[in-house]
Write a protein that holds these residues in place. Structure first.
Motif, PDB file in Angstrom:
ATOM      1  N   MET B 534       0.830  -1.202   0.000  1.00 42.70           N
ATOM      2  CA  MET B 534       0.000   0.000   0.000  1.00 42.70           C
ATOM      3  C   MET B 534       0.863   1.249   0.000  1.00 42.70           C
ATOM      4  O   MET B 534       0.549   2.232  -0.657  1.00 42.70           O
ATOM      5  CB  MET B 534      -0.932  -0.023   1.207  1.00 42.70           C
ATOM      6  CG  MET B 534      -2.102  -0.980   1.003  1.00 42.70           C
ATOM      7  SD  MET B 534      -3.426  -0.723   2.166  1.00 42.70           S
ATOM      8  CE  MET B 534      -2.717  -1.400   3.640  1.00 42.70           C
ATOM      9  N   GLU B 535       1.987   1.192   0.757  1.00 39.91           N
ATOM     10  CA  GLU B 535       2.869   2.358   0.755  1.00 39.91           C
ATOM     11  C   GLU B 535       3.483   2.588  -0.624  1.00 39.91           C
ATOM     12  O   GLU B 535       3.651   3.702  -1.073  1.00 39.91           O
ATOM     13  CB  GLU B 535       3.993   2.191   1.795  1.00 39.91           C
ATOM     14  CG  GLU B 535       3.541   2.166   3.250  1.00 39.91           C
ATOM     15  CD  GLU B 535       2.809   3.438   3.675  1.00 39.91           C
ATOM     16  OE1 GLU B 535       2.975   4.471   3.000  1.00 39.91           O
ATOM     17  OE2 GLU B 535       2.047   3.379   4.665  1.00 39.91           O
ATOM     18  N   LEU B 536       3.804   1.492  -1.290  1.00 43.58           N
ATOM     19  CA  LEU B 536       4.490   1.624  -2.586  1.00 43.58           C
ATOM     20  C   LEU B 536       3.533   1.998  -3.722  1.00 43.58           C
ATOM     21  O   LEU B 536       3.869   2.814  -4.580  1.00 43.58           O
ATOM     22  CB  LEU B 536       5.198   0.311  -2.957  1.00 43.58           C
ATOM     23  CG  LEU B 536       6.405  -0.115  -2.120  1.00 43.58           C
ATOM     24  CD1 LEU B 536       6.881  -1.480  -2.574  1.00 43.58           C
ATOM     25  CD2 LEU B 536       7.530   0.896  -2.269  1.00 43.58           C
ATOM     26  N   ASN B 600       5.054  -6.225 -13.984  1.00 48.28           N
ATOM     27  CA  ASN B 600       5.354  -5.234 -15.022  1.00 48.28           C
ATOM     28  C   ASN B 600       4.422  -4.040 -14.922  1.00 48.28           C
ATOM     29  O   ASN B 600       4.857  -2.896 -15.071  1.00 48.28           O
ATOM     30  CB  ASN B 600       5.249  -5.871 -16.412  1.00 48.28           C
ATOM     31  CG  ASN B 600       6.437  -6.763 -16.708  1.00 48.28           C
ATOM     32  OD1 ASN B 600       7.548  -6.466 -16.289  1.00 48.28           O
ATOM     33  ND2 ASN B 600       6.206  -7.869 -17.406  1.00 48.28           N
ATOM     34  N   GLY B 601       3.141  -4.320 -14.678  1.00 43.18           N
ATOM     35  CA  GLY B 601       2.171  -3.232 -14.574  1.00 43.18           C
ATOM     36  C   GLY B 601       2.536  -2.267 -13.464  1.00 43.18           C
ATOM     37  O   GLY B 601       2.649  -1.057 -13.685  1.00 43.18           O
ATOM     38  N   PHE B 602       2.803  -2.800 -12.265  1.00 44.94           N
ATOM     39  CA  PHE B 602       3.112  -1.917 -11.140  1.00 44.94           C
ATOM     40  C   PHE B 602       4.484  -1.271 -11.303  1.00 44.94           C
ATOM     41  O   PHE B 602       4.707  -0.164 -10.805  1.00 44.94           O
ATOM     42  CB  PHE B 602       2.990  -2.670  -9.814  1.00 44.94           C
ATOM     43  CG  PHE B 602       1.566  -2.853  -9.385  1.00 44.94           C
ATOM     44  CD1 PHE B 602       0.875  -1.799  -8.806  1.00 44.94           C
ATOM     45  CD2 PHE B 602       0.895  -4.041  -9.587  1.00 44.94           C
ATOM     46  CE1 PHE B 602      -0.457  -1.946  -8.423  1.00 44.94           C
ATOM     47  CE2 PHE B 602      -0.424  -4.200  -9.208  1.00 44.94           C
ATOM     48  CZ  PHE B 602      -1.116  -3.144  -8.630  1.00 44.94           C
ATOM     49  N   ALA B 603       5.408  -1.963 -11.987  1.00 45.58           N
ATOM     50  CA  ALA B 603       6.704  -1.334 -12.247  1.00 45.58           C
ATOM     51  C   ALA B 603       6.530  -0.178 -13.234  1.00 45.58           C
ATOM     52  O   ALA B 603       7.181   0.856 -13.110  1.00 45.58           O
ATOM     53  CB  ALA B 603       7.688  -2.359 -12.780  1.00 45.58           C
ATOM     54  N   ASN B 604       5.624  -0.328 -14.200  1.00 45.45           N
ATOM     55  CA  ASN B 604       5.411   0.747 -15.168  1.00 45.45           C
ATOM     56  C   ASN B 604       4.850   2.003 -14.506  1.00 45.45           C
ATOM     57  O   ASN B 604       5.186   3.111 -14.915  1.00 45.45           O
ATOM     58  CB  ASN B 604       4.440   0.290 -16.270  1.00 45.45           C
ATOM     59  CG  ASN B 604       5.133  -0.593 -17.280  1.00 45.45           C
ATOM     60  OD1 ASN B 604       6.356  -0.661 -17.310  1.00 45.45           O
ATOM     61  ND2 ASN B 604       4.357  -1.281 -18.107  1.00 45.45           N
ATOM     62  N   ALA B 610      10.546  -1.840  -8.648  1.00 44.11           N
ATOM     63  CA  ALA B 610       9.355  -2.308  -7.939  1.00 44.11           C
ATOM     64  C   ALA B 610       9.123  -3.800  -8.185  1.00 44.11           C
ATOM     65  O   ALA B 610       8.478  -4.481  -7.375  1.00 44.11           O
ATOM     66  CB  ALA B 610       8.141  -1.510  -8.378  1.00 44.11           C
ATOM     67  N   LYS B 611       9.682  -4.311  -9.280  1.00 45.76           N
ATOM     68  CA  LYS B 611       9.548  -5.757  -9.542  1.00 45.76           C
ATOM     69  C   LYS B 611      10.114  -6.575  -8.397  1.00 45.76           C
ATOM     70  O   LYS B 611       9.685  -7.702  -8.150  1.00 45.76           O
ATOM     71  CB  LYS B 611      10.310  -6.121 -10.820  1.00 45.76           C
ATOM     72  CG  LYS B 611       9.574  -5.767 -12.091  1.00 45.76           C
ATOM     73  CD  LYS B 611      10.424  -6.116 -13.291  1.00 45.76           C
ATOM     74  CE  LYS B 611       9.775  -5.644 -14.564  1.00 45.76           C
ATOM     75  NZ  LYS B 611      10.680  -5.772 -15.718  1.00 45.76           N
ATOM     76  N   LEU B 612      11.123  -6.016  -7.712  1.00 40.87           N
ATOM     77  CA  LEU B 612      11.738  -6.749  -6.609  1.00 40.87           C
ATOM     78  C   LEU B 612      10.712  -7.101  -5.544  1.00 40.87           C
ATOM     79  O   LEU B 612      10.802  -8.151  -4.908  1.00 40.87           O
ATOM     80  CB  LEU B 612      12.868  -5.921  -5.983  1.00 40.87           C
ATOM     81  CG  LEU B 612      14.097  -5.746  -6.860  1.00 40.87           C
ATOM     82  CD1 LEU B 612      15.120  -4.854  -6.183  1.00 40.87           C
ATOM     83  CD2 LEU B 612      14.713  -7.109  -7.165  1.00 40.87           C
ATOM     84  N   TYR B 613       9.744  -6.213  -5.339  1.00 39.38           N
ATOM     85  CA  TYR B 613       8.682  -6.490  -4.369  1.00 39.38           C
ATOM     86  C   TYR B 613       7.976  -7.788  -4.736  1.00 39.38           C
ATOM     87  O   TYR B 613       7.724  -8.647  -3.899  1.00 39.38           O
ATOM     88  CB  TYR B 613       7.701  -5.322  -4.358  1.00 39.38           C
ATOM     89  CG  TYR B 613       6.424  -5.555  -3.576  1.00 39.38           C
ATOM     90  CD1 TYR B 613       6.361  -5.348  -2.208  1.00 39.38           C
ATOM     91  CD2 TYR B 613       5.259  -5.970  -4.225  1.00 39.38           C
ATOM     92  CE1 TYR B 613       5.197  -5.546  -1.501  1.00 39.38           C
ATOM     93  CE2 TYR B 613       4.082  -6.181  -3.527  1.00 39.38           C
ATOM     94  CZ  TYR B 613       4.059  -5.973  -2.164  1.00 39.38           C
ATOM     95  OH  TYR B 613       2.899  -6.179  -1.482  1.00 39.38           O
ATOM     96  N   PHE B 614       7.688  -7.952  -6.022  1.00 36.77           N
ATOM     97  CA  PHE B 614       6.956  -9.136  -6.460  1.00 36.77           C
ATOM     98  C   PHE B 614       7.832 -10.382  -6.404  1.00 36.77           C
ATOM     99  O   PHE B 614       7.365 -11.468  -6.072  1.00 36.77           O
ATOM    100  CB  PHE B 614       6.393  -8.912  -7.866  1.00 36.77           C
ATOM    101  CG  PHE B 614       5.364  -7.827  -7.892  1.00 36.77           C
ATOM    102  CD1 PHE B 614       4.029  -8.116  -7.660  1.00 36.77           C
ATOM    103  CD2 PHE B 614       5.716  -6.507  -8.099  1.00 36.77           C
ATOM    104  CE1 PHE B 614       3.073  -7.123  -7.643  1.00 36.77           C
ATOM    105  CE2 PHE B 614       4.771  -5.499  -8.083  1.00 36.77           C
ATOM    106  CZ  PHE B 614       3.442  -5.810  -7.861  1.00 36.77           C
TER     107      PHE B 614
END
Lengths: 724, 724
Positions: B534-536, B600-604, B610-614
């Motif tokens: 949620m923070e990201l 990819n969507g959230f990294a975009n 941000a992919k690292l989170y996944f």
């Protein structure tokens, strides 16, 4: 009592050899039959049989629809040839076994029926072809029977038996799972059916019961998650709960339950098989003993000389000293004979790989002792043996990795490749200079072999490529690709430098033979499904290169695929137009993801029930075979990780220690094996002596090193279970 | 010797109760402390603690970003309340345990630090908020600590310990796996990097090393198979070999290896825990024995009267006859006292569920014996007990299923629903008429409870719906959905009619408590990742209804998603905008499929790293937690399927048989349990007698029936391992 005739010894050796390799063939005991039996088990005969089995299977590559088309006459002649070989092999088998046994064995009947069916089908197809009528070559589906049913493929048969035994229990779980699926589908129909929702592709959502069942079955395999949920989720967030419940119950719980049932039965079945094998082995050994026994006081025993003759016959390739070691174990008190209890152990003793390490000096030390013994030479060898030598080469490998990742085109970097090759070759030469070459390339020195092969292959390919480039100004793509792959493979070596990684790698390498059995199993399933798939879907989907302007090139040449996910995903090359393509499609179906796109695509170009083909494949391959594979890996891994040794292994080790010829295992694991062999440097003639030399010869049990399992005939978990 | 004071007995009962529930709390022995300790373990106190833990966790639903927004003041007051409760609970705990132990226990320190952090953060956030500055509520991430660290959550802590112990080994395998991934990526870069290939979306294919690593990592999870292969495969069929090799090595072998390592360590860890628990249990029991012991000749023993007082204190809810049975087992020779060896067993004895079946006559037989005993009544009861009665209802259920599948709108069919409801209610009434009601709704009669609840819930909901419809002409969607679900759930009953299915279902129901622990584990991981997520990603992706004309409605309100797979798949509602949505996204990520589209969507819409989170979520959830879950199910399943009983269970069974009060297990499994209870019909007063009545009372060990595991405090595999 007189010397026993050679015939007895031959017969006994056949029994021992059967026991050693877990063969269970009740052969006739006439001299002629025993000689034929030796021939039957000769490695050349067996290799030839395998060759023809694989030739027969690979005919599918050349028959229509062909990857590499060959005239019908050629393939049919080849097939007849294969069938004749199989018939010959079977006839040979019939001459060595008892008649009553031969005709009771379903394996043999299966092969005969398969040969008959193949010939009939071939004849009918040929005749019809002459008259221009095309029919189906349905007998191709029986070809995998040859792979399963020849006496050689014991492991594959065991795996199939294991599957057959698991089936009843799997069926009950499967029925319950289907019940759960049908119930959830009914709920989905009631909950979403009348909402007029649409999927992302604009199709009606959850309207038809059978389609819901299929969609939810796909969701169990997770292949259409989260797409299948999105329309309902967009409508109301609460509907996500339905899908969460579905996934927990079906994907997580039922799929784990399948694994549990398969694994449980696999273990149970394995125990039974091992128990049967142990019984059979003992019986064969007792038969051998009864042939060779002589009276010695009260006891019936086998005398030392005859025992040695027997071992020479059974295992001609083991060294004298190894044989001597086995004798010392069997005849513990050196009484000059082997009693029944010790004799029965022989098959197990022979199965344990004992590495005979000969503390031989380096050949150069014999040929040019002055040079080899000089201070400079000593210094050099000291350097090579030093840990820093390993570290230096690890650093070189890392730098090499960076160079590989960088761009090829800069001339600087392509020169660097030669430098690296030179460095690697120097390393190998230095090691061979320092360590004894025959030990360096010993049977269990997997990594040395690996290094040397990779580097010499890379050298050859690089030179070939450079030559081609300078003469024809043209890079051969194939050679270049191979060079690339070899270059990267070289980097694997760095794994060997780290102790923990080496242990895991050895475990992995040890379970390779086990996995080969599964290769066979998979091959059988793939063959059957590929042949059916080709009959069903051949030619329905075409692949056109990107620049093609054929009609419907974007829809794989089939207007029925317009707007389908199959065409949009550019999956046209995934078709059943030839044997190789079919295999690749089946591989993709095994990986599971997107299989519903395939199923829908192929159903669109044929009929809707075609989906059943894909569901059947999923059940057979993923639910059964992959789970068996995972059970296999789990069990193999546990056995490799448990440090238990079997009784027989312990006995051998004790004897080795007693004789003062042992090598500490820890030393061996922490240091390089080779370091030990250099611990003293005096010369010994090694080979000749009948008695083992306490110095200059060391033994070591090789079961925790890479290769012995290739020989162990059944499977990895054996040592663990021999006490049953 | 005088009567021991009640204090000793209380203290001993506390020890026994600790041993029974595997609590390991070193409490003070002062009278005050023991009384407080009883209060501490009271079920109301524990329930309250759990309530506040879950309230604290669920605050995330009401805090910004909220599902149901509440003013900041309300949530902060609630949070302070929760924290005060935790502090109070901890203070209570501090008063009952020894000081030295309390301050050495990391659990307690953890809770205190977490309370302190939460309060500090709340204060800072509040102050900043007053001044209009928005800051991050970072302390929310520590909230799951309360779930883990309170003494009640032993199982979850054990699961975490098991994970911690597995980590080193997993790490090595993971590093090796990463090495393999990097090598394959390097090969892919060299093989495909310069071919100028394009993906199906027209993006460059395998050009950038890091992107290749990500793509191949996704391939390991199979989420982008076969798409990631298609461009190379279209270019040359041979390149399929690269991907096949990749999938075999990484997806099949390495992923199985992860499961093997996790499972292996899980088993090892489980054995150690059980061993420790057994030791702790014995120590507690000996302490209790020492408090109550008296001299009896040479021996130190506990006398019968005091033993009974103790058992009454520890287990006030068991019946007199059950207690008598336990005494007969502990005091085998009826000497009037219990020796040390038997006394120590008490905790285990109490843990075994013994069902006391009272062969009581039906209450109607007592109230209106004439009517109940009449010929018609006898006939009716005979009919209900007949197998055909079950078959008839199975047939009714099947017909019901067909009716449910048919369309609702026809008035005919909606009337049928009333008929079915009436039939089901009749069935329950008939059964209650025939069988003794208290036995019919016994603790272990899972299916009877299930049936009754489902049917009465359905009745209530249907009536409610009909009332609403007739009064307001409006179908409440929620009620209708519930009615549908209940109607379908009713069909599950048919499973119970088939013996094989019942066994599997019971196994499944038995492992439910085990799975709840994993629910807790998953909750902790989800909470942490949801709060970080949620923070990201909060607000980066918006969901608009299909008919919205907001700008970029099709791109989830974010132009960066134009043409992305994320927008095309209509995944906009999968976002981190509130706690509930985050949970659903994390659930979808756990199912794995399409997770790269999310990544990819959230990294975009944020940044590429941000992919690292996944990836982190995949490693933690899928590689570790799901594998532990599978190990859990495998082990639980094996134990349920192995028919071994623990020593103590055998002892109890023997005694039951000796006393002639046993029930044959086979009978119980084949027939309905209830049939046995009706085998003779004479009356007995049942409850009161101090000695067990040989007739009229039967005992049975309930370990293979649904509910006892809810009580068994540790985990399913215990009985299997108690002999260690």
């Amino acid at each position: 009592m007189a010397e026993p005739p050679a015939q007895d010894l031959l017969l006994a050796a056949a029994f021992v050899s059967d026991a050693q390799y877990n063969r269970n063939i009740p052969f006739k005991t006439s001299p002629e039959a025993v000689r034929l039996y030796y021939l039957y088990n000769h490695w050349m005969m067996r290799t030839a049989t395998y060759f023809f089995i694989f030739l027969n299977l690979s005919l599918a590559m050349f028959e229509e629809p062909a990857v590499y088309p060959l005239p019908f006459l050629v393939t049919s002649v080849l097939e007849v040839l294969c069938l004749l070989v199989f018939l010959g092999r079977l006839a040979h088998f019939a001459t060595v076994t008892l008649h009553s046994v031969f005709w009771k064995d379903t394996k043999n009947i299966c092969i005969m029926v398969a040969i008959l069916l193949s010939l009939t089908d071939l004849a009918i197809y040929g005749v019809l072809r002459v008259y221009g009528v095309r029919s189906i070559r349905w007998s191709r589906i029986v070809r995998p029977i040859f792979l399963i049913n020849f006496a050689e493929s014991r492991q594959i048969r065991r795996a199939f038996r294991s599957i057959r035994n698991t089936l009843p229990e799997i069926t009950y779980v499967f029925l319950l799972f289907m019940f759960s699926l049908l119930m959830f589908s009914l709920m989905a129909l009631k909950l979403f059916g009348e909402r007029n929702l649409q999927t992302a592709e604009g199709l009606p959502y959850f309207r038809n019961y059978l389609e819901i069942v299929f969609d939810l079955y796909v969701l169990v395999t997770t292949a259409n998650s989260p797409d299948v949920m999105m329309p309902a989720f967009d409508f109301s967030s609460w509907y996500a709960l339905f899908f969460i419940a579905f996934v927990i119950v079906n994907t997580y719980i039922f799929m784990s339950l399948f694994l549990a049932v398969v694994y449980n039965n696999y273990k149970k079945h394995l125990k039974n098989e091992i128990r049967k094998l142990a019984y059979m082995k003992r019986r064969k050994m007792i038969e051998a003993f009864n042939l060779l026994k002589e009276e010695e006081g009260e006891q019936l025993v086998v005398r030392e000389a005859r025992w040695k003759q027997l071992v020479k016959l059974v295992a001609p390739d083991i060294s004298n000293s190894h044989r001597e070691l086995l004798l010392r174990i069997s005849d513990n008190e050196q009484k000059g004979f082997v009693d029944k209890k010790s004799f029965v152990q022989l098959a197990d003793l022979l199965n344990i790989q004992v590495v005979t390490l000969k503390l031989r000096s380096h050949p150069l030390a014999r040929w040019v002792p002055r040079v080899y013994g000089s201070a400079a030479s000593r210094l050099l060898r000291g350097l090579v043996r030093h840990r820093a030598f390993v570290w230096t080469y690890d650093a070189i490998i890392l730098i090499n990795a960076i160079f590989i990742a960088l761009d090829e085109e800069t001339p600087y970097i392509s020169y660097a490749e030669w430098v690296f090759l030179a460095l690697y070759i120097t390393e190998i030469l230095l090691k061979v200079y320092t360590y004894e070459p025959r030990a360096f390339f010993g049977k269990t020195q997997f990594w040395n072999w690996f290094d040397t092969l990779i580097i010499f292959a890379a050298l050859t390919a690089t030179i070939l490529n450079a030559t081609l480039k300078s003469t024809t100004k043209y890079n051969s793509q194939q050679i270049l690709d191979i060079v690339f792959i070899l270059r990267v493979l070289r980097l694997i070596r760095i794994v060997d430098s780290i102790q923990r990684f080496r242990v895991i790698m050895n475990t992995l390498i040890n379970i390779v033979p086990t996995m080969l059995t599964f290769g066979g199993l998979t091959l059988v399933v793939y063959c059957v499904f590929a042949i059916i798939g080709m009959e069903l879907f051949h030619g329905k989907i075409q692949f056109f290169p990107a620049d093609s302007n054929a009609p419907h090139a974007l829809e794989c040449g089939n207007p029925a695929l317009k707007d389908s996910l199959f065409a949009r995903g550019k999956y046209c090359k995934n078709n059943f137009n030839d044997f190789a393509s079919s295999f690749i499609v089946l591989m993709e179906l095994t990986v599971v993801n997107q299989w519903h796109v395939f199923a829908n695509g192929f159903a669109n170009v044929t009929v809707q029930p075609a989906k059943l083909y894909f569901i059947a494949f999923h059940i057979v391959m993923v639910i059964i075979i992959v789970n068996i594979f995972v059970s296999f890996i789990l069990e193999a891994f546990f056995v490799e990780y448990s440090l238990e040794k079997s009784e027989v292994e312990t006995a051998i080790e004790q004897k080795i220690q007693e004789l003062g010829m042992g090598v500490q295992e820890d030393e061996l694991q922490d240091e390089q094996l080779l370091d030990n062999m250099e611990s003293d440097e005096h010369e010994l003639e090694g080979e000749g002596g009948a008695k083992p030399q306490p110095k200059g010869l060391v033994f070591k049990i090789a079961s925790k090193t890479p290769f012995p399992l290739l020989r162990r005939p059944f499977c990895v978990p054996c040592p663990h279970l021999t006490t049953l």
